[in-house]
Enzyme design. Structure first.
Site, PDB file in Angstrom:
ATOM      1  N   GLU A   1      16.536 -16.863 -15.097  1.00  0.00           N
ATOM      2  CA  GLU A   1      16.100 -17.739 -14.016  1.00  0.00           C
ATOM      3  C   GLU A   1      14.662 -17.395 -13.613  1.00  0.00           C
ATOM      4  OE1 GLU A   1      15.713 -20.309 -12.451  1.00  0.00           O
ATOM      5  OE2 GLU A   1      17.526 -20.553 -11.237  1.00  0.00           O
ATOM      6  N   ARG A   2      14.024 -18.322 -12.966  1.00  0.00           N
ATOM      7  CA  ARG A   2      12.710 -18.051 -12.368  1.00  0.00           C
ATOM      8  C   ARG A   2      12.836 -16.908 -11.368  1.00  0.00           C
ATOM      9  NH1 ARG A   2      10.200 -22.160  -7.902  1.00  0.00           N
ATOM     10  NH2 ARG A   2       8.495 -20.827  -7.171  1.00  0.00           N
TER      11      ARG A   2
ATOM     12  N   ARG B   1      23.749 -25.328 -17.385  1.00  0.00           N
ATOM     13  CA  ARG B   1      23.388 -24.420 -16.291  1.00  0.00           C
ATOM     14  C   ARG B   1      24.645 -23.684 -15.856  1.00  0.00           C
ATOM     15  NH1 ARG B   1      21.164 -25.924 -10.181  1.00  0.00           N
ATOM     16  NH2 ARG B   1      20.955 -23.748  -9.505  1.00  0.00           N
ATOM     17  N   HIS B   2      24.496 -22.398 -15.585  1.00  0.00           N
ATOM     18  CA  HIS B   2      25.649 -21.606 -15.163  1.00  0.00           C
ATOM     19  C   HIS B   2      26.369 -22.261 -13.989  1.00  0.00           C
ATOM     20  CE1 HIS B   2      23.780 -20.108 -11.452  1.00  0.00           C
ATOM     21  NE2 HIS B   2      22.668 -19.951 -12.153  1.00  0.00           N
TER      22      HIS B   2
ATOM     23  N   ARG C   1      25.755 -14.297 -14.623  1.00  0.00           N
ATOM     24  CA  ARG C   1      26.306 -15.619 -14.318  1.00  0.00           C
ATOM     25  C   ARG C   1      26.176 -16.574 -15.498  1.00  0.00           C
ATOM     26  NH1 ARG C   1      21.635 -14.542 -11.390  1.00  0.00           N
ATOM     27  NH2 ARG C   1      20.007 -16.147 -11.237  1.00  0.00           N
TER      28      ARG C   1
ATOM     29  N   LYS D   1      18.295 -19.645   2.187  1.00  0.00           N
ATOM     30  CA  LYS D   1      17.391 -20.784   1.997  1.00  0.00           C
ATOM     31  C   LYS D   1      17.153 -21.547   3.296  1.00  0.00           C
ATOM     32  CE  LYS D   1      18.461 -21.385  -2.896  1.00  0.00           C
ATOM     33  NZ  LYS D   1      19.044 -22.265  -3.937  1.00  0.00           N
TER      34      LYS D   1
END
Length: 248
Positions: free
Chosen positions: A87-88, A8-9, A60, A98
């Protein structure tokens, strides 16, 4: 024996700010660059010689791969890029904080949008500054399939054709394959490889910048459990991912 390495980045600028990123093209933070370098050092220490790299179309992931392969003295590795590893797409949540989203909508809805298998967030307005409609990165993609939002189930639907048409062929040819991608596109792939249920996948968190290794048989099924090249750091990183969005 086919070998697959997932990474993962590293931490992105928006990871650092605790924002929903999705398809928005942001760069690595300084921390993320260090994580990517460490990923490459881990590959080198483990004696893993990559034959081909697959990445998304997002900077990224591309940065992470370049920095990691540089640290591993393997910058010469051939590269394949696909939007199917992106990504999603987080829909209308892209660019949103968030913690503020959690406070505004409550824990239940926040967790459903973030971690449910088949419930996508609200669609983004195609004219929104964080929409990818018309983005030249995807000029070769049918506009009808460029998403306005996605669930993990939809990520799997668009990722598996690339797995079957491109990645599987490289693995079956005996190549060591590195995939530098994203939390949810890698969760989708891990779900497929490990046959994780729709319910249990919600609990899977993938840390940034730590290579995850799969050793596969001729049917591309794992011959043993996958393993991180730095298990202790991976456990801490996964816990940090799980805590994202919570109030500080």
């Amino acid at each position: 024996m086919p070998k697959l390495v997932l990474v993962r980045h590293g931490q992105s600028e928006w990871n650092e700010k605790n924002l929903f990123t999705g398809w928005v093209d942001v760069r690595l933070s300084e921390t993320g660059q260090k994580e990517a370098k460490r990923a490459g050092e881990l590959l080198k220490e483990a004696g893993i010689n990559v034959d081909v790299l697959h990445t998304s179309k997002l900077s990224r992931a591309i940065q992470t791969a370049n920095i990691a392969l540089d640290a591993a003295d393997q910058l010469y590795v051939p590269v394949k890029r696909s939007w199917r590893l992106n990504e999603r797409h987080y829909g209308a949540l892209q660019g949103k904080d968030k913690a503020q989203t959690l406070e505004a909508y409550g824990q239940e809805k926040f967790q459903i949008w973030r971690r449910s298998f088949d419930v996508p967030p609200p669609k983004i307005d195609p004219k929104d500054e964080y929409s990818q409609v018309g983005d030249r990165r995807y000029a070769d993609v049918d506009p009808a399939v460029v998403p306005l939002t996605e669930s993990l189930a939809l990520v799997i639907d668009r990722l598996l054709p690339y797995w079957q048409d491109e990645i599987a062929g490289d693995l079956l040819a005996g190549k060591v394959v590195l995939i530098a991608a994203h939390g949810n596109s890698l969760r989708a792939l891990v779900k497929h490889l490990d046959n994780i249920s729709d319910e249990d996948i919600a609990g899977l968190n993938i840390p940034t910048g730590i290579p995850l290794v799969y050793e596969l048989d001729e049917n591309l099924k794992p011959t043993k459990p996958s393993y991180y090249l730095d298990p202790e750091a991976a456990a801490a990183g996964a816990a940090a991912v799980a805590a994202q969005g919570q109030k500080k």
